[in-house]
Design a protein around this motif. Structure first.
Motif, PDB file in Angstrom:
ATOM      1  N   VAL A  66       0.814  -1.221   0.000  1.00 46.06           N
ATOM      2  CA  VAL A  66       0.000   0.000   0.000  1.00 46.06           C
ATOM      3  C   VAL A  66       0.844   1.266   0.000  1.00 46.06           C
ATOM      4  N   HIS A  67       2.167   1.129   0.144  1.00 48.83           N
ATOM      5  CA  HIS A  67       3.040   2.292   0.233  1.00 48.83           C
ATOM      6  C   HIS A  67       4.458   1.827  -0.059  1.00 48.83           C
ATOM      7  N   THR A  92       3.084  11.109  -5.260  1.00 55.21           N
ATOM      8  CA  THR A  92       1.900  10.696  -6.006  1.00 55.21           C
ATOM      9  C   THR A  92       2.381  10.184  -7.351  1.00 55.21           C
ATOM     10  N   THR A  93       2.075   8.914  -7.636  1.00 61.88           N
ATOM     11  CA  THR A  93       2.580   8.273  -8.854  1.00 61.88           C
ATOM     12  C   THR A  93       1.607   8.353 -10.021  1.00 61.88           C
ATOM     13  N   GLY A  94       0.388   8.764  -9.792  1.00 64.27           N
ATOM     14  CA  GLY A  94      -0.583   8.879 -10.879  1.00 64.27           C
ATOM     15  C   GLY A  94      -1.986   8.621 -10.378  1.00 64.27           C
ATOM     16  N   GLU A  95      -2.914   8.545 -11.337  1.00 60.79           N
ATOM     17  CA  GLU A  95      -4.324   8.294 -11.037  1.00 60.79           C
ATOM     18  C   GLU A  95      -4.624   6.810 -11.226  1.00 60.79           C
ATOM     19  N   GLY A  96      -5.700   6.341 -10.638  1.00 63.69           N
ATOM     20  CA  GLY A  96      -6.151   4.969 -10.851  1.00 63.69           C
ATOM     21  C   GLY A  96      -5.400   3.962 -10.007  1.00 63.69           C
ATOM     22  N   PRO A  97      -5.459   2.672 -10.415  1.00 67.50           N
ATOM     23  CA  PRO A  97      -4.808   1.607  -9.641  1.00 67.50           C
ATOM     24  C   PRO A  97      -3.306   1.834  -9.511  1.00 67.50           C
ATOM     25  N   GLY A  98      -2.766   1.413  -8.413  1.00 68.38           N
ATOM     26  CA  GLY A  98      -1.340   1.571  -8.137  1.00 68.38           C
ATOM     27  C   GLY A  98      -1.148   2.027  -6.713  1.00 68.38           C
ATOM     28  N   ILE A  99       0.098   2.276  -6.337  1.00 64.89           N
ATOM     29  CA  ILE A  99       0.367   2.745  -4.984  1.00 64.89           C
ATOM     30  C   ILE A  99       1.172   4.030  -5.042  1.00 64.89           C
ATOM     31  N   ASN A 100       1.063   4.809  -4.003  1.00 62.44           N
ATOM     32  CA  ASN A 100       1.843   6.020  -3.820  1.00 62.44           C
ATOM     33  C   ASN A 100       2.860   5.757  -2.723  1.00 62.44           C
ATOM     34  N   GLY A 101       3.770   6.693  -2.523  1.00 61.13           N
ATOM     35  CA  GLY A 101       4.821   6.428  -1.556  1.00 61.13           C
ATOM     36  C   GLY A 101       5.347   7.668  -0.885  1.00 61.13           C
ATOM     37  N   GLY A 102       6.581   7.542  -0.417  1.00 65.51           N
ATOM     38  CA  GLY A 102       7.251   8.628   0.273  1.00 65.51           C
ATOM     39  C   GLY A 102       8.721   8.641  -0.056  1.00 65.51           C
ATOM     40  N   LEU A 103       9.348   9.782   0.157  1.00 67.70           N
ATOM     41  CA  LEU A 103      10.784   9.952  -0.032  1.00 67.70           C
ATOM     42  C   LEU A 103      11.350  10.487   1.275  1.00 67.70           C
ATOM     43  N   PHE A 163      14.466  -5.291  -2.415  1.00 65.43           N
ATOM     44  CA  PHE A 163      13.056  -5.569  -2.617  1.00 65.43           C
ATOM     45  C   PHE A 163      12.583  -4.477  -3.569  1.00 65.43           C
ATOM     46  N   PRO A 164      13.032  -4.548  -4.853  1.00 67.45           N
ATOM     47  CA  PRO A 164      12.836  -3.401  -5.740  1.00 67.45           C
ATOM     48  C   PRO A 164      11.383  -3.169  -6.134  1.00 67.45           C
ATOM     49  N   LEU A 165      11.062  -1.912  -6.256  1.00 64.11           N
ATOM     50  CA  LEU A 165       9.788  -1.461  -6.780  1.00 64.11           C
ATOM     51  C   LEU A 165       9.886  -1.547  -8.299  1.00 64.11           C
TER      52      LEU A 165
END
Length: 126
Positions: free
Chosen positions: A5-6, A41-52, A69-71
């Motif tokens: 989820v992140h 924020t990586t975009g709209e729709g399905p997928g996950i967002n993250g942090g830096l 454990f690459p993204l």
């Protein structure tokens, strides 16, 4: 069943990392709180967002094998995005290769030494 989820990217030079990911993937970054932390924020729709986050230790060894454990981002044009990675200061560490009946994958490092993957779906890949 648990799902991701992140995600989080650690960077010695957060501004350099923000510039890289904005140039290559068009992600947006927003400073959060008083700590050196940005929401991604990586975009709209399905997928996950993250942090830096500001890295608290040394950068990863640039010659280390894929040991994280690459993204992995799904992309439409792997060759184009690979060129974008290199133009933005990253480098390819595992050349484009097929995953039979799935697609084409490559692994790269960002300018901060972080490993990530890119996958172009292609059911005809062999």
């Amino acid at each position: 069943m648990p799902r991701p989820v992140h995600f989080e990217i650690h960077a010695t030079d957060p501004e350099r990392a923000i510039t890289f990911y904005t140039a290559v993937f068009e992600w947006s970054f927003e400073r959060s709180g008083t700590e050196p932390y940005w929401l991604i924020t990586t975009g709209e729709g399905p997928g996950i967002n993250g942090g830096l986050a500001k890295r608290e230790g040394p950068m990863p060894d640039s010659d280390a094998s894929v040991n994280a454990f690459p993204l992995t981002m799904e992309v439409d044009d792997l060759d184009l995005l690979t060129r974008e990675v290199e133009l933005a200061g990253g480098r390819v560490v595992v050349a484009k290769r097929p995953i039979p009946e799935v697609g084409w994958i490559t692994y790269c490092r960002d300018p901060e030494g972080n490993l990530f993957g890119m996958l172009q779906p292609d059911p005809s890949a062999e």
